[in-house]
Design an enzyme around this catalytic site. Structure first.
Site, PDB file in Angstrom:
ATOM      1  N   ARG A 239       0.863  -1.178   0.000  1.00  0.00           N
ATOM      2  CA  ARG A 239       0.000   0.000   0.000  1.00  0.00           C
ATOM      3  C   ARG A 239       0.899   1.227   0.000  1.00  0.00           C
ATOM      4  NH1 ARG A 239      -3.474  -2.718  -1.549  1.00  0.00           N
ATOM      5  NH2 ARG A 239      -5.565  -3.057  -0.708  1.00  0.00           N
ATOM      6  N   GLU A 268      -3.815   7.593  -5.265  1.00  0.00           N
ATOM      7  CA  GLU A 268      -3.970   6.831  -6.505  1.00  0.00           C
ATOM      8  C   GLU A 268      -5.205   7.363  -7.218  1.00  0.00           C
ATOM      9  OE1 GLU A 268      -4.023   2.653  -5.668  1.00  0.00           O
ATOM     10  OE2 GLU A 268      -1.988   2.672  -4.890  1.00  0.00           O
ATOM     11  N   HIS A 287      -1.124   0.320  -9.799  1.00  0.00           N
ATOM     12  CA  HIS A 287      -1.738  -0.649  -8.861  1.00  0.00           C
ATOM     13  C   HIS A 287      -2.317  -1.854  -9.632  1.00  0.00           C
ATOM     14  CE1 HIS A 287      -3.763  -0.945  -4.631  1.00  0.00           C
ATOM     15  NE2 HIS A 287      -3.462  -2.139  -5.113  1.00  0.00           N
TER      16      HIS A 287
HETATM   17  C1  DGY Z   1      -5.595  -5.977  -2.958  1.00  0.00           C
HETATM   18  O1  DGY Z   1      -6.308  -6.943  -3.286  1.00  0.00           O
HETATM   19  O2  DGY Z   1      -5.592  -5.502  -1.833  1.00  0.00           O
HETATM   20  C2  DGY Z   1      -4.702  -5.411  -4.019  1.00  0.00           C
HETATM   21  O3  DGY Z   1      -4.092  -4.262  -3.638  1.00  0.00           O
HETATM   22  C3  DGY Z   1      -5.446  -5.244  -5.319  1.00  0.00           C
HETATM   23  O4  DGY Z   1      -5.630  -6.524  -5.778  1.00  0.00           O
END
Ligand code: DGY
Length: 322
Positions: A239, A268, A287
């Protein structure tokens, strides 16, 4: 008996959508762009279940707007830092996520990003497009070797483990840090536990695979970058909030570390004029770590199964419990 009413906040892969449509009355935000917050607050009134994405903030305001019928919030993601889980559980609203199915796809991307950043692949492509490929030059676009390097994995859960498994094939020495070390699992991939500071100091690559929590927010800050080698490369597919981006910018522009590969940022999307996007030694992806067609379809189905179980008052296949 009438079907439960649910909201799906985005166009999602068809297998997931169809599964929900079989069991529920669906109000679908039929777009690839996020549903405006005001519209979402309107749409959730009186619903039984919410199928959301990591782009929606699920907090007291939304739960108040939904009201007492809401039984489940199901996110099509493994991460759930966008959901106030305690607030949901206090109200008896179950929370579901999609662990497991995206592990290998995400690990593939983390290694791809590591290789791309180390070997300066995006920079090389950009240079060709600008007409700068004049001849073969001994030092032009020379990057860092991945084979035989020391890789520090921060967060040794499913994805950290899967990354270690892949990097064994590159003869890497793998260090890992996790507040809950699992040496049995680590032994399977030859990973060695290391306190975080030692890992930062010893690693040629530091790759982040931890959830975003109050403890991990800005884990990679100015003090952390100061401990890293000037030739080290940071990879983040967890993240964006785990990295202090101002400190990262400083580290990248002052030679404190060599480069970074980021699949996740704050915010984002990152604005096109963001300083990090101007750096040749910073590779930024939108992402996409779990973005394979097959994996996104599996995630959509798990989120559907969580939602349906929740509205029907059954235990969720993949519940978030804390
Ligand atoms: C998640 O699933 O948390 C990812 O960041 C996106 O697939």
């Amino acid at each position: 008996m009438s079907k439960p009413n649910v909201v799906i906040t985005r166009r999602v892969p068809r297998p997931g959508l169809e599964r929900v449509q079989e069991a529920c009355n669906v109000h679908l935000w039929d777009s690839d762009e996020p549903i405006p917050r005001a519209t979402l607050l309107e749409w959730v009134k009186g619903i039984d279940g919410l199928y959301c994405l990591l782009t929606e903030r699920i907090d007291d305001e939304l739960l108040d707007a939904a009201g007492p019928n809401l039984k489940v919030v199901s996110t099509i993601s493994v991460g759930y830092d966008h959901i106030d889980v305690p607030a949901c559980l206090r109200r008896g609203v179950a929370v579901g996520n999609t662990p497991g199915v995206l592990t290998d796809t995400t690990a593939d991307l983390a290694v791809a990003l590591l290789l791309a950043t180390a070997r300066r692949i995006p920079e090389s492509i950009d240079a060709i497009r600008r007409g700068e490929w004049t001849t073969w030059k001994p030092e032009w676009m020379a990057g860092q070797d991945v084979y035989g390097s020391t890789v520090g994995i921060v967060g040794f859960g499913r994805i950290g483990y899967a990354v270690a498994k892949r990097l064994r094939g590159f003869d890497c020495r793998i260090l890992y840090f996790d507040p809950f070390p699992n040496q049995k699992l680590a032994d399977e991939v030859g990973a060695i536990y290391s306190p975080l500071d030692d890992l930062l100091a010893a690693s040629d690559f530091v790759t982040l695979h931890t959830a975003l929590t109050p403890e991990t927010r800005h884990l990679m800050n100015a003090a952390a970058f100061a401990k890293m080698k000037p030739t080290a490369i940071l990879i983040n597919t967890s993240r964006g909030g785990v990295v202090d981006q101002d400190a990262l910018y400083q580290a990248l522009t002052t030679g404190q570390i060599l480069a970074a590969g980021l699949d996740v940022t704050v915010p984002e999307p990152l604005p096109v004029d963001h300083p990090l996007l101007k750096l040749p030694n910073c590779v930024v992806l939108p992402h996409i770590a779990s973005a394979s067609v097959a994996t996104r379809a599996k995630m959509a189905v798990i989120a559907a199964e969580n939602l349906i179980a929740g509205v029907e008052g059954r235990p969720l296949p993949c519940p978030v419990t804390a």
